[in-house]
Design a protein around this motif. Structure first.
Motif: not given
Ligand SMILES: [Zn+2]
Length: 865
Positions: A1-2, A335, A364, A368, A387, A390, A446
């Motif tokens: 996830m971003n 992702e 990113h 994942h 994370e 990623a 992150y």
């Molecule tokens: Zn992520």
């Protein structure tokens, strides 16, 4: 996830503004105050009682991985969607077996359902089962004990209500509905979509499952939708059946097991651009009008997959990869296995796509697919295993595609992001104690995680680092992992003990604060003293491998040391005298550092260092700390030719802000002109235009007029702003009128600014129509201009504008848009009823961070009241 990184910028502003010490009261604060207030018992009894209380609290709050009572093997879903009421009408059949111990009660996560029927499937027969349901967990009573050798099939017919109990989220994921109906009442002008967001444990909002990351299962989904929509899901489309009533049932099958939070569906009207890497099918799915742009935005995907596959020695693990851009997404991107979903900021038209900067988010989510989907964290406590990797993939891709300097710049931005967060809180990277699993989605997991991997790579060397990742991925394919699995993989491959590294970086909080000093009194043997100045009560004394480099002319030498004391001295034994000595030239160490280098040092650093990031640092420090005199100007003029675009951008901005104290030689002006025309980086070109506008707005007016038509919006927008600003340009009205149809925010901002300054009352409709049309970041930027225009037009009726801002501030799904609209309303604060409206918004705001910020903003008005 971003994250939506834009949102982060906004939030970091919020954090700074709202960091009053009393604003956040945690349980531990309360405890401290309570224990602090208890008379004056003896020291021993206080500390013992405190320690016991603290340990009890920790035991209760321990966030381990979920016990695996059952192993979910396969889920079959049959789903229909009720847009009007926002319900999912479904049937689920789950194939399971007890994991180890005998079981007679099956607990499924199923949040906010109506349960219609539950049964045990025995061949063709359905045997009804008793159950208990508390709206979160469905407990199903099995007819007998099942052992680990048994399998069973359980059916559930249900109606899921994802909109119920929604509104809780985190800074990474702003809601918890799991499944989202977008424009369900099908209002014209906005696409109708359904999409899902499973992470962390939100997919159980639309299908019953064991919603835990240490579970993994295969599945097949039958999705019945109107014929005009397409569906996208995990794995491969097995069949499509037309039902003869205007609907179609698509059957998707995911044959490789993955964690429940990675299941996803998207339903809507999309253009699908087909691409491939060898036999791997790739698609980019966007709204029809962004089809040409998407070809550009996503064009590096095949090269990226090939690059990562090669680097990791593990081919892309899944049968296809779709990337879908949806509306109103609750995160930057997610992702899901074989189908990543992105926020609408990636919807670009063909011209906008020229300057697309979305490779980082594409990389990113793609990374994942290995780190997170193929090998999955066993609990959210281990989130950096997803994370950090990623995050670091963004560095890896940029380094490969654009070179190390650009990658290092991203690296520094991420480091600074973590350090800013570290002023508010310092947590272990692997956290077994947190209040809410969504709290794990912060810059520690992150940005700090990515920086820690960078240090590990630099310490071990590329070959060892990537060989270890290969071992880790292959050993743990299709299974769940914890941090020790990663360490053991590195140790196994390299033969090195890495406990110390993992303990200090992954299992402890904080970071080193280093004081660096060079002693040049013996030029042939420079002495370096490093002091660790972090708080050793809360933060480790670090063991840090590091490099020192030095230059004699352009010749560079480097040597490695290990810091493992609080104060430590290192002799360089450099032999002949040096021109420049640098500690950690490429900023590889995650630290704050204090130095006492002077002007001369930074001047040499800007001239000699081979690391772009070090030249950038030097020029930035010089211009921030010393007068911009003639010598400084010469240095900056020379740096206009720097090979690193960020340096050129910085230099143009610094010359612009110091222009009044400079004499700009003709050849430098020519050089800036050449940059405006043909620098390979469009942001640099736009910086040169802004500078030329200060140098000679009249002289360069013809250039600006021409560049308004440049293919890059960065360039065109800067040129338009420059041209419209200059009152001697008589044809500004004509130019503005000609561009009113522009849809890009780089153009809209100078237009809105110009119109507002002209106080043209006829442009109200133009402002209204832009506000309706824009979304995402563009809308965020535009809202301020919108409010400003109407606030200044005293002859116009303000009510429609106030009403629109109120509506956005009240109900827009993105918190930063709500905030911008809230803020814009203060332009009308003295008008009747507006203060009440603003208070109403603040009282009704459900996002705590936004509410705090609003409160901060409101404070002075309430006091006046
Ligand atoms: Zn992520």
């Amino acid at each position: 996830m971003n994250f939506n990184k834009y949102l982060l910028v906004v939030i970091s502003i919020l954090l700074c503004l709202s960091c009053k010490p009393s604003s956040v009261v945690t349980d531990s604060d309360v405890e401290e105050r309570q224990t602090g207030g208890v008379g004056t018992p003896s020291l021993d009894s206080i500390s013992l009682a405190d320690i016991a209380t603290e340990k009890e609290r920790q035991l209760l709050q321990y966030q381990g991985s979920r016990e695996r009572k059952f192993d979910l093997i396969h889920t079959s879903l049959d789903l229909q969607f009720d847009y009007d009421s926002g319900f999912v009408v479904g049937q689920a059949i789950l194939l399971l077996k007890p994991y180890f111990y005998d079981q007679e009660v099956l607990e499924l996560d199923a949040k906010d359902y109506d349960i219609h029927e539950i049964w045990l499937q025995e061949g063709a027969d359905r045997r009804p089962l008793a159950s208990r349901y508390n709206q979160r967990v469905l407990s199903i009573y099995l007819p007998r004990h099942y052992t680990a050798l048994d399998t069973l099939e359980v059916g559930v017919r249900y109606k899921a209500k994802p909109n119920e109990n929604s509104g809780m989220g985190s800074s990474a994921i702003t809601d918890n509905k799991g499944l989202y109906f977008i424009n369900p009442h099908k209002v014209a002008g906005k696409p109708v979509q359904i999409w899902t967001q499973g992470e962390t444990e939100h997919n159980s909002k639309w299908f019953p499952t064991i919603d835990s990351p240490n579970e993994r299962a295969t599945h097949d989904f039958k999705l019945t939708v109107e014929d005009r929509y397409i569906t996208i899901s995990n794995g491969k489309m097995e069949s499509q059946k037309h039902n003869g009533d205007g609907t179609r049932t698509d059957h998707w099958r995911m044959d490789q097991p993955h964690a429940p939070y990675l299941a996803a569906i998207v339903v809507g009207e999309f253009a699908a651009i087909q691409d491939s890497l060898g036999v791997l099918p790739l698609r980019y799915l966007v709204e029809k009008q962004y089809e040409q742009g998407a070809k550009e935005v996503f064009k590096n995907t095949p090269e990226m997959i090939a690059f990562f596959s090669d680097l990791l020695g593990v081919d892309f693990p899944w049968p296809k990869y779709d990337q879908v851009v949806v509306r109103d997404f609750v995160s930057g991107a997610m992702e899901n296995t074989t189908v990543s979903i992105f926020m609408e900021e990636l919807n670009l038209d063909e011209r906008e796509a020229i300057d697309s900067e979305w490779d980082y988010i594409i990389a990113h989510e793609l990374f994942h697919q290995w780190f997170g989907n193929y090998v999955t964290l066993e609990s959210w406590s281990n989130l950096p295993l997803n994370e950090a990797f990623a995050d670091y993939s963004e560095y890896l891709w940029t380094e490969h595609k654009e070179g190390k300097d650009n990658a290092d710049m991203q690296h520094i931005v991420a480091l600074e992001g973590y350090l800013a967060e570290a002023q508010e809180k310092q947590e272990d990277l692997i956290r077994f104690y947190y209040e809410d699993m969504e709290d794990m989605f912060d810059r520690h997991s992150y940005a700090k995680g990515g920086r820690v991997l960078h240090m590990l790579r630099k310490y071990l060397g590329d070959e060892a680092f990537f060989a270890s990742l290969n071992f880790y991925l292959e050993k743990h394919a299709y299974s769940s992992v914890e941090i020790h699995d990663l360490r053991l993989a590195f140790e196994k491959v390299t033969g090195k003990d890495l406990n110390w590294f993992f303990n200090q970086w992954f299992l402890a909080s904080g970071h080193p604060v280093l004081d660096i000093e060079f002693d040049h009194s013996q030029p042939e043997n420079v002495l370096l003293t490093v002091k660790q100045k972090q708080d050793f009560n809360t933060t480790p004394l670090y063991q840090i491998p590091f490099k020192v480099s030095w230059y004699k002319g352009k010749e560079r030498r480097e040597t490695s040391f290990v810091l493992n004391q609080a104060v430590q001295q290192f002799a360089l034994e450099n032999g002949e005298a040096t021109d420049l000595v640098l500690f950690d030239e490429s900023k590889e160490i995650l630290s704050e550092s204090q130095t006492r280098f002077g002007r001369e040092h930074f001047e040499r650093q800007s001239l000699l260092s081979k690391a772009g990031i070090a030249r950038y640092e030097a020029l930035d420090s010089l211009s921030n700390n010393y007068p911009f005199d003639g010598d400084m100007a010469l240095l900056f003029f020379e740096a206009l030719d720097d090979s690193f675009s960020s340096v050129r951008e910085l230099v143009l901005a610094k010359i612009r802000t110091n222009l009044d104290s400079l004499i700009l030689p003709a050849e430098v002006e020519d050089r800036i002109l050449a940059i405006a025309e043909e620098d390979p980086d469009n942001k640099v070109r736009s910086g040169a235009i802004e500078l030329l506008n200060r140098v000679g707005p009249d002289k360069f007016a013809p250039l600006f007029y021409r560049l308004v038509n440049d293919s890059s919006y960065y360039v065109a927008g800067a040129a338009l702003a420059a041209y419209l600003e200059n009152e001697s340009n008589n044809d500004r009205d004509d130019l503005a009128k000609r561009l009113l149809e522009s849809t890009n925010i780089q153009m809209l901002v100078p237009l809105a600014d110009y119109i507002t300054n002209r106080k043209d009352p006829a442009m109200g409709d133009w402002f209204h129509s832009q506000l309706v049309r824009l979304n995402g970041e563009s809308l965020y930027y535009f809202i301020g201009y919108y409010g400003d225009y109407f606030a200044r037009m005293s002859e116009l009726d303000h009510d429609p504008a106030i009403g629109r801002l109120f509506e956005l501030a009240k109900s827009h799904p993105a918190n930063y848009i709500r905030l911008a609209a809230f803020q814009a309303m203060f332009g009308f604060i003295d008008e009747e009823g507006v203060l009440e409206k603003v208070k109403e918004l603040n009282a009704g705001e459900r996002d705590e961070m936004v509410r705090d910020y609003q409160g901060f903003f409101l404070e002075s008005y309430i006091d006046e009241d």
